[in-house]
Write a protein that holds these residues in place. Structure first.
Motif, PDB file in Angstrom:
ATOM      1  N   VAL A 363       0.787  -1.214  -0.164  1.00  0.00           N
ATOM      2  CA  VAL A 363       0.018  -0.161  -0.066  1.00  0.00           C
ATOM      3  C   VAL A 363       0.851   1.190   0.090  1.00  0.00           C
ATOM      4  O   VAL A 363       0.911   2.193  -0.869  1.00  0.00           O
ATOM      5  CB  VAL A 363      -0.983  -0.118   1.220  1.00  0.00           C
ATOM      6  N   ASP A 364       2.004   1.186   0.759  1.00  0.00           N
ATOM      7  CA  ASP A 364       2.666   2.415   0.889  1.00  0.00           C
ATOM      8  C   ASP A 364       3.276   2.585  -0.376  1.00  0.00           C
ATOM      9  O   ASP A 364       3.565   3.759  -0.867  1.00  0.00           O
ATOM     10  CB  ASP A 364       4.088   2.243   1.902  1.00  0.00           C
ATOM     11  N   THR A 365       3.952   1.586  -1.171  1.00  0.00           N
ATOM     12  CA  THR A 365       4.412   1.767  -2.443  1.00  0.00           C
ATOM     13  C   THR A 365       3.447   2.379  -3.533  1.00  0.00           C
ATOM     14  O   THR A 365       3.803   3.145  -4.149  1.00  0.00           O
ATOM     15  CB  THR A 365       5.166   0.394  -3.057  1.00  0.00           C
ATOM     16  N   VAL A 366       2.149   1.798  -3.512  1.00  0.00           N
ATOM     17  CA  VAL A 366       1.369   2.383  -4.470  1.00  0.00           C
ATOM     18  C   VAL A 366       0.942   3.766  -4.152  1.00  0.00           C
ATOM     19  O   VAL A 366       0.511   4.588  -5.174  1.00  0.00           O
ATOM     20  CB  VAL A 366      -0.158   1.446  -4.356  1.00  0.00           C
ATOM     21  N   LEU A 367       0.801   4.193  -3.137  1.00  0.00           N
ATOM     22  CA  LEU A 367       0.547   5.623  -2.525  1.00  0.00           C
ATOM     23  C   LEU A 367       1.531   6.308  -3.068  1.00  0.00           C
ATOM     24  O   LEU A 367       1.275   7.680  -3.591  1.00  0.00           O
ATOM     25  CB  LEU A 367       0.487   5.849  -1.121  1.00  0.00           C
ATOM     26  N   ARG A 368       2.706   5.984  -3.076  1.00  0.00           N
ATOM     27  CA  ARG A 368       3.981   6.882  -3.545  1.00  0.00           C
ATOM     28  C   ARG A 368       3.907   6.787  -5.097  1.00  0.00           C
ATOM     29  O   ARG A 368       4.141   7.884  -5.775  1.00  0.00           O
ATOM     30  CB  ARG A 368       5.168   6.366  -2.944  1.00  0.00           C
ATOM     31  N   GLU A 369       3.707   5.704  -5.703  1.00  0.00           N
ATOM     32  CA  GLU A 369       4.016   5.625  -7.184  1.00  0.00           C
ATOM     33  C   GLU A 369       2.724   5.820  -7.880  1.00  0.00           C
ATOM     34  O   GLU A 369       2.983   6.053  -9.076  1.00  0.00           O
ATOM     35  CB  GLU A 369       4.670   4.275  -7.338  1.00  0.00           C
ATOM     36  N   LYS A 370       1.660   5.664  -7.401  1.00  0.00           N
ATOM     37  CA  LYS A 370       0.592   5.649  -8.369  1.00  0.00           C
ATOM     38  C   LYS A 370      -0.357   6.973  -7.965  1.00  0.00           C
ATOM     39  O   LYS A 370      -1.174   7.499  -8.788  1.00  0.00           O
ATOM     40  CB  LYS A 370      -0.429   4.618  -8.322  1.00  0.00           C
ATOM     41  N   LEU A 371      -0.426   7.230  -6.654  1.00  0.00           N
ATOM     42  CA  LEU A 371      -1.138   8.411  -6.318  1.00  0.00           C
ATOM     43  C   LEU A 371      -0.294   9.423  -5.940  1.00  0.00           C
ATOM     44  O   LEU A 371      -0.848  10.799  -5.983  1.00  0.00           O
ATOM     45  CB  LEU A 371      -2.022   8.299  -4.885  1.00  0.00           C
ATOM     46  N   GLY A 372       0.896   9.535  -6.229  1.00  0.00           N
ATOM     47  CA  GLY A 372       1.926  10.580  -5.808  1.00  0.00           C
ATOM     48  C   GLY A 372       2.115  11.186  -4.746  1.00  0.00           C
ATOM     49  O   GLY A 372       2.309  12.503  -4.562  1.00  0.00           O
ATOM     50  N   ILE A 373       1.813  10.356  -3.668  1.00  0.00           N
ATOM     51  CA  ILE A 373       1.986  10.953  -2.290  1.00  0.00           C
ATOM     52  C   ILE A 373       3.480  10.477  -1.934  1.00  0.00           C
ATOM     53  O   ILE A 373       3.609   9.404  -1.543  1.00  0.00           O
ATOM     54  CB  ILE A 373       1.013  10.385  -1.324  1.00  0.00           C
ATOM     55  N   ARG A 374       4.300  11.610  -1.841  1.00  0.00           N
ATOM     56  CA  ARG A 374       5.819  11.139  -1.616  1.00  0.00           C
ATOM     57  C   ARG A 374       6.263  10.366  -0.459  1.00  0.00           C
ATOM     58  O   ARG A 374       6.905   9.571  -0.443  1.00  0.00           O
ATOM     59  CB  ARG A 374       6.472  12.557  -1.661  1.00  0.00           C
ATOM     60  N   ASP A 375       5.559  10.847   0.634  1.00  0.00           N
ATOM     61  CA  ASP A 375       5.771  10.155   1.885  1.00  0.00           C
ATOM     62  C   ASP A 375       4.976   8.810   2.157  1.00  0.00           C
ATOM     63  O   ASP A 375       5.148   8.090   3.307  1.00  0.00           O
ATOM     64  CB  ASP A 375       5.743  11.138   3.056  1.00  0.00           C
ATOM     65  N   GLY A 376       4.060   8.555   1.304  1.00  0.00           N
ATOM     66  CA  GLY A 376       3.100   7.258   1.357  1.00  0.00           C
ATOM     67  C   GLY A 376       2.612   7.277   2.810  1.00  0.00           C
ATOM     68  O   GLY A 376       1.869   8.606   3.101  1.00  0.00           O
ATOM     69  N   LEU A 377       2.537   6.254   3.536  1.00  0.00           N
ATOM     70  CA  LEU A 377       1.587   6.137   4.697  1.00  0.00           C
ATOM     71  C   LEU A 377       2.141   6.993   5.852  1.00  0.00           C
ATOM     72  O   LEU A 377       1.420   7.422   6.650  1.00  0.00           O
ATOM     73  CB  LEU A 377       1.892   4.911   5.546  1.00  0.00           C
ATOM     74  N   ALA A 378       3.514   7.642   5.842  1.00  0.00           N
ATOM     75  CA  ALA A 378       4.050   8.654   6.643  1.00  0.00           C
ATOM     76  C   ALA A 378       3.266  10.109   6.388  1.00  0.00           C
ATOM     77  O   ALA A 378       3.419  11.027   7.040  1.00  0.00           O
ATOM     78  CB  ALA A 378       5.457   8.667   6.510  1.00  0.00           C
ATOM     79  N   SER A 379       2.535  10.097   5.307  1.00  0.00           N
ATOM     80  CA  SER A 379       2.021  11.433   4.850  1.00  0.00           C
ATOM     81  C   SER A 379       1.160  11.975   5.677  1.00  0.00           C
ATOM     82  O   SER A 379       0.116  11.058   6.138  1.00  0.00           O
ATOM     83  CB  SER A 379       1.686  11.652   3.448  1.00  0.00           C
ATOM     84  N   GLU A 380       0.805  13.133   6.212  1.00  0.00           N
ATOM     85  CA  GLU A 380      -0.237  13.400   7.179  1.00  0.00           C
ATOM     86  C   GLU A 380      -1.597  13.540   6.342  1.00  0.00           C
ATOM     87  O   GLU A 380      -2.562  13.376   7.088  1.00  0.00           O
ATOM     88  CB  GLU A 380       0.069  14.854   7.652  1.00  0.00           C
ATOM     89  N   GLU A 381      -1.641  13.609   5.150  1.00  0.00           N
ATOM     90  CA  GLU A 381      -2.935  13.529   4.602  1.00  0.00           C
ATOM     91  C   GLU A 381      -3.548  11.867   4.417  1.00  0.00           C
ATOM     92  O   GLU A 381      -4.746  11.953   3.855  1.00  0.00           O
ATOM     93  CB  GLU A 381      -2.713  14.185   3.031  1.00  0.00           C
ATOM     94  N   VAL A 382      -2.747  11.010   4.522  1.00  0.00           N
ATOM     95  CA  VAL A 382      -3.388   9.762   4.541  1.00  0.00           C
ATOM     96  C   VAL A 382      -3.814   9.087   5.792  1.00  0.00           C
ATOM     97  O   VAL A 382      -3.159   9.065   6.703  1.00  0.00           O
ATOM     98  CB  VAL A 382      -2.036   8.875   4.203  1.00  0.00           C
ATOM     99  N   VAL A 383      -5.154   9.091   5.644  1.00  0.00           N
ATOM    100  CA  VAL A 383      -6.099   8.462   6.640  1.00  0.00           C
ATOM    101  C   VAL A 383      -6.334   6.831   6.485  1.00  0.00           C
ATOM    102  O   VAL A 383      -6.927   6.528   5.204  1.00  0.00           O
ATOM    103  CB  VAL A 383      -7.298   9.246   7.065  1.00  0.00           C
TER     104      VAL A 383
END
Length: 856
Positions: A363-383
């Protein structure tokens, strides 16, 4: 075990030559040996011991590996007399009471010499210790009957022992034989506490729970469930006991963590000081009201449990406990020993840590590579939400992943603050069962403690795990509230705030495969109905959409697609939805609303492949671990569905990436691929519409879709009989079947003997009361006309005992054509075990609508 003991005493007494005391030594010795044989190490009872310095006890309990093999027989070589490590035994006749024996000089000497002593008059048992303030300390006691007369009567009724008595008695004896055993291993502590919990549950079965009506109403109101019928009543009682024991255990763990070197003893009365979460405090306090504990006869059990926890070698225990995870070392072993059937019904299987870590990292990989969320699960916007969080494994792993990211970025100084904030404000878990809810809070709290970010004030700062039903409360319902405790109301409102206001970007976990029969879940109707229609794909067939995990998929899809508009869903679940006839609408919907789908087929299906690889090698379930040998028996798959939020006018179907794992070591191979870039290692699928858009590879001949369908060839078909007791009511040999069934109807064959003849016939399930059914049928009698021919499988004709009046048959459908009004005429139609409307042709399960037969 108890039955054999009573019958042996009855035979000895019936001889007319028995003494009041010593003639019953052998039944007692056999009883204790039978219990000790199942222990590790084996415990052996030896009667009439030599004097080891304190006189001659009537018996002693020895750990057999303490006796040198060279000493045989045990006491005949003139050497030092070994002492019974697990205590001495002093016996009196059934006519005598135990109070005078307890205060005798004999027992006092034995306690000084051996530390503990079991005293008994065959009908009552009392375990004594030497540390009482004014004489021997009663550690535990058990009474089979109150009087000698009642005891002799019980020996003549050994075949119909009162319900629960044998289970409680065996648990008591196991605790006696292990009393002096060191308590270091979490599994041993779990087993001991589960033994007390079983005793508590059995005591609660006979108690009225009217005083807990408000607690029951609070549960039903807050969770959106109803405890229905006998199973619901049993579940509610089990919930009370699990809350009590998991609350005690959790409080003890936190009490230790508060001061690991402390020398004082744990006091169960102070448990609520350590539970933290208000709804947990209310739950626990509602159960431990003194008047109720006395009414339920639980006070002494709590004292015994407290004593057991204070005997634990805490240093050794917590070294082992924290070396791995709390779940596999305590939660699962406890529930397995407390109620293995309930465990199976609830689907409480430890999700292997490799699978949990894989899903989280993927999930962390897909957040970063597909949704463009650089910090993945560590991003404050990820609930993040785990809607069926169980004991919190996924939530803790998400926190670990955030910690790994912060270390990679050199931000260790911020770790405590970031993780505490994440655990309380954007990483959420929902759980409908109180026991795992307790453990989830415990595990998250322990993790935060370990990284130096403890939760200080539970009122304002608690882990985001809520006791709630994940399938309801996502939209205001406007219904009038029923009576409920304020803590339950606050818990429900807090959970609904997450459901209705948070922009959840990630939904992950291991959703339940089925619901417990005693709970009616008030899930939203659309969760069951959403996938029952299609636009282009073949219409759904059968009942597969009724499986509970499908509703969790729908809940996640709706949140990501309709509310947040983008995000990721990652579940490990039953893999039937990948190609099942019931799930065509589900697959059509996902291919339309998601952009990419990754499927990791873990196989391991007991029913479809017999847990064999294509090469014929063993293919265990991915859930089969050292801690959970049985696990989930259906095939499973890890699915990840991604929506990037940029659909716009894009009408293309989702890209589907598929791969398979077979054989041993699949968990390790899965985890090694967690950080794969893009879709490396996957096969690209183009699901064929006419076959129902299966998300598994399908290869067919060029003209396969022109073949006739099964209904065209066999216009008449029927489900037949689903017995779940095939080894009892079905046989290839009529005489053998009749012989077995006649024993079932024979009043001279007691239930235990019948259980030996055919265990399945006497196995209790949520929908089948085995004893009640047999009692009724014995009264009614065997009917030879109910022995009929039955097409068990296509071209497989067998004999069936057709029992229409009870649930001895699990399901009774039309199995024979009505010939001349005779419901038991010879079968004239082809029988098919049907799943989804279509079934077995020539012994081969077909999951398409095509008939694989020659039409010549």
């Amino acid at each position: 075990m108890l039955q054999s003991y009573l019958e042996e005493i009855r035979r000895n007494r019936g001889s007319g030559a028995a003494t009041d005391e010593t003639s019953f030594y052998t039944p007692l010795e056999n009883l204790l040996d039978a219990v000790g044989e199942d222990l590790e190490p084996t415990i052996d009872c030896v009667m009439q011991l030599k004097d080891a310095g304190a006189g001659n006890p009537d018996g002693g309990l020895f750990r057999m590996d303490q006796i040198p093999e060279t000493r045989a027989p045990l006491f005949d070589d003139g050497g030092d007399v070994p002492k019974p490590e697990r205590g001495a035994i002093e016996v009196k006749a059934p006519a005598e009471g135990l109070d005078d024996l307890q205060e005798s000089d004999q027992v006092e000497k034995y306690l000084e010499e051996y530390g503990i002593c079991l005293i008994t008059n065959y009908r009552a048992f009392r375990l004594l210790g030497a540390d009482g303030p004014a004489g021997p300390d009663v550690l535990e006691d058990f009474e089979l009957t109150e009087s000698e007369e009642a005891f002799w009567e019980l020996t003549h009724q050994a075949g119909s022992i009162p319900s629960g008595l044998e289970e409680r008695f065996e648990g008591f004896l196991k605790r006696v034989l292990t009393r002096n055993a060191p308590l270091r291993e979490p599994e041993d502590v779990a087993a001991l506490l589960a033994s007390y919990a079983r005793d508590a549950r059995l005591r609660l079965e006979d108690a009225s729970l009217e005083d807990l009506g408000l607690l029951r109403d609070s549960f039903e109101e807050s969770l959106g469930v109803e405890f229905q019928g006998n199973q619901g009543e049993e579940f509610f009682r089990s919930t009370i006991i699990q809350t009590l024991f998991y609350g005690l255990f959790s409080a003890w763990v936190l009490w230790h963590r508060e001061a690991p070197d402390r020398e004082d003893e744990f006091d169960w009365h102070e448990a609520t000081d350590y539970l933290g979460v208000p709804v947990l405090e209310r739950l626990f306090n509602q159960v431990v009201v003194p008047s109720q504990l006395r009414q339920f006869r639980l006070l002494e059990i709590l004292s015994w449990t407290e004593d057991a926890l204070n005997r634990v070698d805490r240093e050794a225990f917590f070294d082992r406990f924290e070396e791995k995870r709390a779940v596999q070392y305590f939660y699962e072993p406890f529930l397995e020993r407390f109620d293995s059937e309930l465990r199976e019904q609830l689907g409480v299987w430890y999700t292997p840590e490799e699978v949990v870590e894989y899903q989280v990292r993927r999930v962390d990989t897909v957040l970063r590579e597909k949704l463009g969320i650089r910090d993945g699960l560590a991003s404050e916007e990820v609930v993040v939400l785990d809607p069926c969080c169980g004991t919190g494994a996924y939530l803790v792993e998400v926190l670990r992943q955030i910690a790994r990211r912060l270390k990679e970025q050199g931000q260790e100084a911020l770790m405590a603050e970031v993780l505490r904030e994440a655990a309380t404000n954007r990483i959420y878990g929902f759980e409908v069962l109180t026991a795992p809810f307790v453990v989830a809070h415990l595990q998250i709290g322990l993790f935060l403690d370990q990284i130096g970010a403890p939760l200080i004030d539970a009122e304002d700062e608690r882990a985001g795990v809520y006791l709630t039903n994940a399938l309801t409360g996502w939209r205001p319902d406007g219904e009038e509230e029923k009576r409920t405790f304020p803590e339950f109301k606050a818990e429900r409102l807090a959970a609904e705030e997450v459901k209705q206001e948070e922009q959840i970007l990630v939904v992950l976990g291991n959703p339940p495969y089925s619901g417990y029969a005693g709970i009616a879940v008030g899930e939203e109707r659309e969760l069951s109905e959403a996938y029952r229609e299609t636009e282009e794909a073949p219409e759904p067939q059968g009942h597969g959409l009724n499986d509970l995990y499908v509703r969790f998929f729908r809940m996640a899809e709706r949140q990501i697609v309709e509310n947040t508009k983008k995000g990721v869903v990652s579940y490990i679940s039953n893999y039937s939805w990948l190609d099942g006839l019931s799930h065509t609408g589900m697959r059509e919907q996902y291919l339309d609303v998601f952009d990419e789908v990754w499927i990791d087929n873990m196989n391991g299906d007991k029913y479809r492949t017999g847990k064999r690889t294509p090469e014929g090698d063993p293919d265990p379930s991915v859930f089969s671990t050292d801690y959970s040998r049985i696990g989930i028996q259906v095939g499973t798959a890890v699915s990840l569905l991604c929506r990037d939020g940029e659909q716009g006018a894009d009408t293309e179907e989702a890209e589907v990436h598929y791969r398979e794992f077979w054989g041993n070591g699949k968990r390790e191979r899965l985890l090694e691929s967690a950080d794969l870039a893009d879709a490396e290692g996957y096969e690209h699928l183009d699901p064929p519409l006419k076959l129902g858009l299966p998300l598994m590879p399908r290869s067919t001949g060029d003209n396969y879709l022109d073949w006739p369908t099964l209904p065209e060839i066999f216009p008449s078909y029927f489900p037949g009989v689903q017995t779940k007791r095939d080894d009892f009511v079905i046989d290839t040999d009529r005489d053998r079947l009749v012989d077995r069934v006649e024993k079932y109807f024979d009043p001279e064959v007691n239930d235990e003997e019948m259980r030996e003849i055919c265990p399945r016939a006497m196995k209790e399930t949520s929908g089948f009361n085995a004893k009640e059914t047999r009692d009724y049928l014995k009264e009614r009698g065997f009917k030879s006309e109910y022995v009929v021919r039955h097409v068990y499988r296509p071209m497989d004709l067998r004999w069936l005992y057709w029992e229409p009046e009870t649930k001895l048959l699990e399901r009774k459908k039309r199995i024979f054509e009505q010939a001349d009004g005779n419901p038991f005429a010879e079968p004239v139609d082809i029988h098919s075990n049907v799943e989804g409307g279509y079934g077995v042709v020539a012994g081969r399960h077909t999951d398409t609508l095509r008939a694989e037969v020659s039409l010549e």
